[in-house]
Design a protein around this motif. Sequence first.
Motif, short mmCIF file in Angstrom:
data_model
loop_
_atom_site.label_atom_id
_atom_site.label_comp_id
_atom_site.label_asym_id
_atom_site.label_seq_id
_atom_site.Cartn_x
_atom_site.Cartn_y
_atom_site.Cartn_z
N ASP A 46 -7.55 8.79 0.46
CA ASP A 46 -8.30 9.97 0.03
C ASP A 46 -9.28 10.32 1.15
OD1 ASP A 46 -10.47 8.21 -0.16
OD2 ASP A 46 -10.56 8.29 -2.35
N GLU A 47 -10.15 11.28 0.93
CA GLU A 47 -11.07 11.73 2.00
C GLU A 47 -12.11 10.68 2.36
OE1 GLU A 47 -14.29 14.30 -0.61
OE2 GLU A 47 -12.66 15.34 0.38
N ASP A 48 -12.28 9.66 1.50
CA ASP A 48 -13.20 8.57 1.79
C ASP A 48 -12.49 7.35 2.35
OD1 ASP A 48 -15.57 9.89 1.03
OD2 ASP A 48 -15.15 9.50 -1.08
N MET A 49 -11.25 7.51 2.75
CA MET A 49 -10.40 6.49 3.39
C MET A 49 -9.94 5.38 2.44
SD MET A 49 -10.32 7.95 6.23
CE MET A 49 -11.25 9.46 6.33
N ARG A 50 -10.08 5.60 1.13
CA ARG A 50 -9.59 4.63 0.14
C ARG A 50 -8.06 4.69 0.11
NH1 ARG A 50 -13.54 7.45 -2.81
NH2 ARG A 50 -15.46 6.25 -3.07
N THR A 51 -7.43 3.52 0.05
CA THR A 51 -5.98 3.45 -0.09
C THR A 51 -5.64 3.25 -1.57
OG1 THR A 51 -5.83 1.04 0.13
CG2 THR A 51 -5.83 2.34 2.18
N SER A 52 -4.38 3.02 -1.84
CA SER A 52 -3.93 2.79 -3.21
C SER A 52 -4.32 1.39 -3.71
CB SER A 52 -2.42 2.97 -3.32
OG SER A 52 -1.74 2.07 -2.45
N ILE A 53 -4.86 0.57 -2.84
CA ILE A 53 -5.30 -0.78 -3.21
C ILE A 53 -6.83 -0.79 -3.24
CG2 ILE A 53 -5.34 -3.21 -2.54
CD1 ILE A 53 -2.65 -2.72 -1.18
N LYS A 54 -7.38 -1.13 -4.39
CA LYS A 54 -8.84 -1.13 -4.55
C LYS A 54 -9.48 -2.07 -3.52
CE LYS A 54 -12.43 -1.43 -8.00
NZ LYS A 54 -12.74 -1.56 -9.42
N GLY A 55 -10.49 -1.56 -2.81
CA GLY A 55 -11.21 -2.34 -1.81
C GLY A 55 -10.57 -2.34 -0.43
N LEU A 56 -9.44 -1.64 -0.27
CA LEU A 56 -8.77 -1.56 1.03
C LEU A 56 -8.89 -0.14 1.56
CD1 LEU A 56 -7.00 -2.98 3.18
CD2 LEU A 56 -5.02 -2.12 1.90
N TYR A 57 -9.36 -0.01 2.78
CA TYR A 57 -9.59 1.27 3.42
C TYR A 57 -8.76 1.35 4.69
CZ TYR A 57 -13.37 0.98 0.15
OH TYR A 57 -14.08 0.83 -1.02
N ALA A 58 -8.33 2.54 5.06
CA ALA A 58 -7.55 2.72 6.28
C ALA A 58 -8.22 3.81 7.13
CB ALA A 58 -6.12 3.13 5.95
N VAL B 2 0.84 -1.20 0.00
CA VAL B 2 0.00 0.00 0.00
C VAL B 2 0.88 1.25 0.00
CG1 VAL B 2 -0.28 0.29 2.50
CG2 VAL B 2 -2.12 0.95 1.00
N GLN B 3 0.41 2.30 -0.66
CA GLN B 3 1.17 3.55 -0.73
C GLN B 3 1.19 4.23 0.64
OE1 GLN B 3 -0.40 6.41 -3.51
NE2 GLN B 3 1.55 7.47 -3.67
#
Length: 75
Positions: A28-40, A17-18
């Motif tokens: 991003d502001e919606d908690m999306r990471t650089s990996i699709k389907g992974l949120y932080a 992950v980035q």
Amino acid sequence: VFFFVGMIPKTELFPEVQKDAAGYILTDEDMRTSIKGLYAAGDVRAKSFRQVVTAVSDGAIAAHTASAYIDTLRG
């Protein structure tokens, strides 16, 4: 009074992950990471303010965004 238990993020579980220079996961502001389907959310995420209230907010946003993503997968 706010207690700090450390400033080193524990993000080794996701080496691909980035992250920023300090090792925090970029979202991003919606908690999306650089990996699709992974949120932080919370203190592993790169942000300027780290307190429980912001971590809870991150979690709510991540859960909402993940739910919407799952809905798109279901069609």
